[in-house]
Write a protein that holds these residues in place. Structure first.
Motif, short mmCIF file in Angstrom:
data_model
loop_
_atom_site.label_atom_id
_atom_site.label_comp_id
_atom_site.label_asym_id
_atom_site.label_seq_id
_atom_site.Cartn_x
_atom_site.Cartn_y
_atom_site.Cartn_z
N ILE A 1 45.46 52.48 47.96
CA ILE A 1 45.82 51.05 47.95
C ILE A 1 45.68 50.52 46.52
N TYR A 2 46.80 49.92 46.02
CA TYR A 2 46.84 49.31 44.69
C TYR A 2 46.94 47.79 44.90
N HIS A 3 46.09 47.05 44.19
CA HIS A 3 45.99 45.62 44.46
C HIS A 3 45.90 44.84 43.14
N TRP A 4 46.68 43.76 43.05
CA TRP A 4 46.66 42.87 41.88
C TRP A 4 46.46 41.44 42.38
N THR A 5 45.56 40.69 41.72
CA THR A 5 45.26 39.31 42.11
C THR A 5 45.33 38.40 40.89
N LEU A 6 46.08 37.30 41.01
CA LEU A 6 46.16 36.32 39.94
C LEU A 6 44.86 35.52 39.91
N HIS A 7 44.30 35.36 38.71
CA HIS A 7 43.04 34.64 38.59
C HIS A 7 43.22 33.17 39.04
N ALA A 8 42.15 32.63 39.60
CA ALA A 8 42.16 31.23 40.02
C ALA A 8 42.32 30.32 38.81
N GLY A 9 43.11 29.28 38.96
CA GLY A 9 43.34 28.34 37.86
C GLY A 9 44.47 28.73 36.95
N ARG A 10 45.02 29.95 37.13
CA ARG A 10 46.15 30.39 36.31
C ARG A 10 47.46 30.09 37.06
N THR A 11 48.51 29.88 36.29
CA THR A 11 49.83 29.61 36.86
C THR A 11 50.81 30.65 36.35
N LEU A 12 51.52 31.28 37.30
CA LEU A 12 52.53 32.26 36.93
C LEU A 12 53.87 31.54 36.80
N ARG A 13 54.39 31.56 35.61
CA ARG A 13 55.64 30.86 35.37
C ARG A 13 56.83 31.63 35.93
N PRO A 14 57.95 30.93 36.17
CA PRO A 14 59.15 31.63 36.66
C PRO A 14 59.57 32.71 35.68
N GLY A 15 60.00 33.81 36.24
CA GLY A 15 60.41 34.95 35.43
C GLY A 15 60.43 36.21 36.27
#
Length: 240
Positions: free
Chosen positions: A193-207
């Motif tokens: 199992i490979y897992h990636w999590t965006l840190h809290a308070g960060r925003t991923l911009r469109p792209g």
């Protein structure tokens, strides 16, 4: 009548005429009065004068009657014919006919106004699963390409590679900045199992972003058994 009697009658008549002529004296004043009267120009007859006055009056009356009939005809046609613009005057700016008022005692209904519907927004993310063209029996890679259409406040990406035989993890990577997410890999009895999590308070911009899970395939491994889950927070799942 005998000839002597005729001569006697003629003689008596001649004497009588002579005596009458001697006794008669002409009235000169009366004769000159009649002559002067005869020499005067004839006065117009009253009948002709009245007839001429009647003719003039009738002509004037007929003219007035014709003018009145013509006026009435023009007025009637003016009521029937539509009003036309004057020369050089267009129809722009002409006043519109007044709207018909509602009948008394009858309530005028209005069509219900509906608020404009907003277009349904599309998905925040679209996902495409693929395999690396360099895959072999010694090394393989499963890839997820995320097309982010709106800013994301949260994101979790999971790739599960089914274990068969000697399959083992060989690494993982992502195009996200290292400071924006935390990668994690763990192995269970049935999958890696490979897992990636965006840190809290960060925003991923469109792209467009890529996530890749690398492994050494074992005998009998089928990529169709591998799965993925993308949570934004709505989960998107599928197979490779």
């Amino acid at each position: 009548m005998h000839e002597p009697d005729q001569d006697r009658t003629t003689a008596l008549l001649s004497r009588w005429l002579h005596e009458e002529a001697t006794r008669h004296q002409p009235d000169r004043d009366r004769i000159w009065s009649r002559v002067e009267t005869a020499m005067r120009p004839p006065e117009p007859r009253p009948a002709r004068r009245h007839r001429r006055a009647w003719s003039v009056t009738a002509t004037a009356t007929a003219t007035a009657a014709i003018a009145a009939v013509t006026s009435l005809t023009v007025a009637d046609r003016a009521d029937v014919l539509p009003s036309l613009p004057l020369a050089g005057q267009g129809t722009t700016g002409a006043s519109a006919p007044p709207s018909r008022a509602a009948a008394p005692g009858r309530q005028q209904t209005r069509e219900p106004t509906t608020a404009p519907t907003r277009p349904t927004p599309g998905p925040k993310v679209t996902v495409r699963a693929s395999l690396s063209p360099n895959n072999s029996r010694y090394w393989a890679e499963n890839r997820l390409t995320l097309h982010v259409h709106r800013p994301l406040k949260s994101l979790q990406v999971t790739i599960q590679v089914a274990r068969t035989g000697t399959l083992a993890p060989a690494g993982a990577w992502s195009s996200l900045p290292a400071s924006d997410h935390r990668p994690q890999t763990r192995t269970t009895r049935t999958a890696v199992i490979y897992h990636w999590t965006l840190h809290a308070g960060r925003t991923l911009r469109p792209g467009t972003y890529t996530f890749a899970a690398q492994y050494t395939p074992g005998p009998g491994h089928r990529p169709a058994a591998d799965t993925y889950t993308v949570t934004t927070p709505t989960p998107i799942t599928g197979h490779f």
